[in-house]
Scaffold this motif. Sequence first.
Motif, mmCIF file in Angstrom:
data_model
loop_
_atom_site.group_PDB
_atom_site.id
_atom_site.type_symbol
_atom_site.label_atom_id
_atom_site.label_comp_id
_atom_site.label_asym_id
_atom_site.label_seq_id
_atom_site.Cartn_x
_atom_site.Cartn_y
_atom_site.Cartn_z
ATOM 1 N N GLY A 206 13.250 -6.121 8.186
ATOM 2 C CA GLY A 206 12.308 -5.134 7.682
ATOM 3 C C GLY A 206 10.890 -5.664 7.697
ATOM 4 N N TYR A 207 9.926 -4.747 7.930
ATOM 5 C CA TYR A 207 8.518 -5.137 8.038
ATOM 6 C C TYR A 207 7.644 -4.028 7.476
ATOM 7 N N VAL A 208 6.603 -4.394 6.730
ATOM 8 C CA VAL A 208 5.597 -3.437 6.252
ATOM 9 C C VAL A 208 4.214 -4.048 6.425
ATOM 10 N N GLU A 209 3.227 -3.183 6.675
ATOM 11 C CA GLU A 209 1.856 -3.638 6.807
ATOM 12 C C GLU A 209 0.918 -2.592 6.222
ATOM 13 N N VAL A 210 -0.101 -3.050 5.493
ATOM 14 C CA VAL A 210 -1.121 -2.188 4.896
ATOM 15 C C VAL A 210 -2.455 -2.457 5.589
ATOM 16 N N ASP A 211 -3.185 -1.399 5.907
ATOM 17 C CA ASP A 211 -4.480 -1.506 6.582
ATOM 18 C C ASP A 211 -5.592 -1.635 5.546
ATOM 19 N N TRP A 212 -6.149 -2.833 5.425
ATOM 20 C CA TRP A 212 -7.207 -3.106 4.458
ATOM 21 C C TRP A 212 -8.596 -3.144 5.096
ATOM 22 N N ASP A 213 -8.733 -2.767 6.363
ATOM 23 C CA ASP A 213 -10.009 -2.922 7.062
ATOM 24 C C ASP A 213 -11.147 -2.172 6.382
ATOM 25 N N ASP A 214 -10.896 -0.921 5.974
ATOM 26 C CA ASP A 214 -11.960 -0.151 5.326
ATOM 27 C C ASP A 214 -12.348 -0.759 3.986
ATOM 28 N N ALA A 215 -11.354 -1.274 3.251
ATOM 29 C CA ALA A 215 -11.654 -1.892 1.961
ATOM 30 C C ALA A 215 -12.478 -3.158 2.144
ATOM 31 N N VAL A 216 -12.170 -3.937 3.177
ATOM 32 C CA VAL A 216 -12.956 -5.139 3.468
ATOM 33 C C VAL A 216 -14.383 -4.763 3.803
ATOM 34 N N SER A 217 -14.544 -3.682 4.587
ATOM 35 C CA SER A 217 -15.880 -3.233 4.972
ATOM 36 C C SER A 217 -16.668 -2.723 3.772
ATOM 37 N N ASP A 218 -16.005 -1.957 2.884
ATOM 38 C CA ASP A 218 -16.702 -1.351 1.744
ATOM 39 C C ASP A 218 -16.914 -2.313 0.587
ATOM 40 N N LEU A 219 -15.937 -3.183 0.354
ATOM 41 C CA LEU A 219 -15.951 -4.008 -0.850
ATOM 42 C C LEU A 219 -16.260 -5.472 -0.581
ATOM 43 N N GLY A 220 -16.101 -5.895 0.657
ATOM 44 C CA GLY A 220 -16.252 -7.305 0.983
ATOM 45 C C GLY A 220 -14.895 -7.985 1.034
ATOM 46 N N ALA A 221 -14.773 -8.963 1.895
ATOM 47 C CA ALA A 221 -13.489 -9.624 2.113
ATOM 48 C C ALA A 221 -12.961 -10.299 0.850
ATOM 49 N N ALA A 222 -13.863 -10.863 0.051
ATOM 50 C CA ALA A 222 -13.430 -11.606 -1.129
ATOM 51 C C ALA A 222 -12.734 -10.714 -2.150
ATOM 52 N N ALA A 223 -13.120 -9.437 -2.208
ATOM 53 C CA ALA A 223 -12.585 -8.530 -3.228
ATOM 54 C C ALA A 223 -11.103 -8.253 -3.035
ATOM 55 N N VAL A 224 -10.614 -8.321 -1.790
ATOM 56 C CA VAL A 224 -9.205 -7.998 -1.522
ATOM 57 C C VAL A 224 -8.509 -9.140 -0.792
ATOM 58 N N ALA A 225 -9.077 -10.331 -0.851
ATOM 59 C CA ALA A 225 -8.557 -11.459 -0.075
ATOM 60 C C ALA A 225 -7.106 -11.771 -0.375
ATOM 61 N N ASP A 226 -6.702 -11.640 -1.658
ATOM 62 C CA ASP A 226 -5.343 -12.034 -2.045
ATOM 63 C C ASP A 226 -4.354 -10.871 -2.030
ATOM 64 N N GLN A 227 -4.762 -9.719 -1.494
ATOM 65 C CA GLN A 227 -3.837 -8.596 -1.361
ATOM 66 C C GLN A 227 -2.901 -8.840 -0.172
ATOM 67 N N SER A 228 -1.656 -8.408 -0.318
ATOM 68 C CA SER A 228 -0.685 -8.604 0.754
ATOM 69 C C SER A 228 -0.979 -7.653 1.908
ATOM 70 N N GLU A 229 -1.153 -8.210 3.110
ATOM 71 C CA GLU A 229 -1.366 -7.389 4.296
ATOM 72 C C GLU A 229 -0.045 -7.054 4.982
ATOM 73 N N SER A 230 0.893 -8.013 4.993
ATOM 74 C CA SER A 230 2.202 -7.744 5.600
ATOM 75 C C SER A 230 3.292 -8.518 4.877
ATOM 76 N N ASN A 231 4.442 -7.872 4.724
ATOM 77 C CA ASN A 231 5.655 -8.490 4.197
ATOM 78 C C ASN A 231 6.774 -8.240 5.197
ATOM 79 N N GLN A 232 7.620 -9.230 5.400
ATOM 80 C CA GLN A 232 8.759 -9.045 6.283
ATOM 81 C C GLN A 232 9.925 -9.897 5.818
ATOM 82 N N ALA A 233 11.123 -9.487 6.213
ATOM 83 C CA ALA A 233 12.323 -10.205 5.792
ATOM 84 C C ALA A 233 13.434 -10.017 6.808
ATOM 85 N N ILE A 234 14.242 -11.049 6.945
ATOM 86 C CA ILE A 234 15.490 -11.001 7.696
ATOM 87 C C ILE A 234 16.612 -11.315 6.721
ATOM 88 N N MET A 235 17.661 -10.514 6.736
ATOM 89 C CA MET A 235 18.823 -10.748 5.887
ATOM 90 C C MET A 235 20.084 -10.604 6.718
#
Length: 374
Positions: free
Chosen positions: A302-331
């Motif tokens: 399984g794989y998920v990805e969130v698009d943070w590009d607009d938030a980085v542009s509006d808020l600055g990279a530091a504001a969302v730096a520790d937000q998860s961009e992608s999670n994946q798992a194999i079971m």
Amino acid sequence: MAIRATAAVAVFGVAGQASAVSFSAGDYDVSVYGYARMNASYDVDSDQALSTRSGSFEDLAGNDNAPDGHFGADAVQSRLGFKTVSPEGVSVTVEGDFRPGNLRLRHAFGEYNGVLMGQTWSNFNSFVGNTSTLDFDSLPGLAGLQFRVAQARYTTGPLSFSLEQPQNSLIDPAGDDAADDKKDGMPAITARFEESQGGLSYSAAVLAHQVGYDTGAIDDDAFGFATFVAAKMALTDMITLQGTLTYTDGANSYLYRSGENFGAASAYVDGSGSVETLSGYGGSIGAGINLGGGRSINIGYGYVEVDWDDAVSDLGAAAVADQSESNQAIMANYQWTPVKNVMMGVEYQFLKRENVDGTDGDASRILFAAQYNF
């Protein structure tokens, strides 16, 4: 039949056959069901275990120097449920379990002539494309909200519609208290189609909701939506293939196992106080192999990805730096039913996360489960 079988596996959490203790009380049909279950885990790398020993993506990024080698076990997934059917055909279900350590309400709903009121699985949800895992929280990217919510639902044939308690989150790096004043102004609206033909089972759904805030001085809101498709195909008597796809915009709470662990932020508040939606996508794919004699092998990714590009542009990279961009798992697991209503299994997991700033981390885990149904 395929859909009912898949739902039964999801409800009882086993690959084997499930049952219930049934009896009559006056003119009522009553069923008591549940199971006792032990889960154990060994985290080869950093400690990623939640209750039920499920794997967590929280604190996974940047875990290179974290202590490794952690064992744990619990029985909090154990479950108890009651169902009654009146002479008029009114059914009532109440079910609970003990996660994370206290009695927790899972289901409490009544149903008559296709009308359901109460708390149960979200209508923006399907188990059709799920791969059987021992991990209670399972793979990222499964179809829709894999949780239970209060709702009013109507079902006619393969179609179902609902009004539900909305699930959304709002981040506010600017610090103007918008996140603390998140407001749900309307219910989430869902529609789902689920059907089977021969060896194919499939499902598709859409959802719309409102995400916003009101501090008393300033307010704003936006609409978000989500959609998914899921399918399972029996290739032979032994082998099934299944998968899911989900897309969200302003509804990442419904993008399963994104964010810190379960749902990412649906939107953010920019510098002018406007609510801006965040989009994401994800999916899963898996295979089940029936070895006969109550034995099976299941493999899923399984794989998920969130698009943070607009938030980085509006808020600055530091504001969302520790937000998860992608999670994946194999079971991958081996499950065995030595006798009816008993399941044992072992599972290997590999989890990986990457944050917006590029920090990443991964971990390997081993799970064991033993479950006794009644």
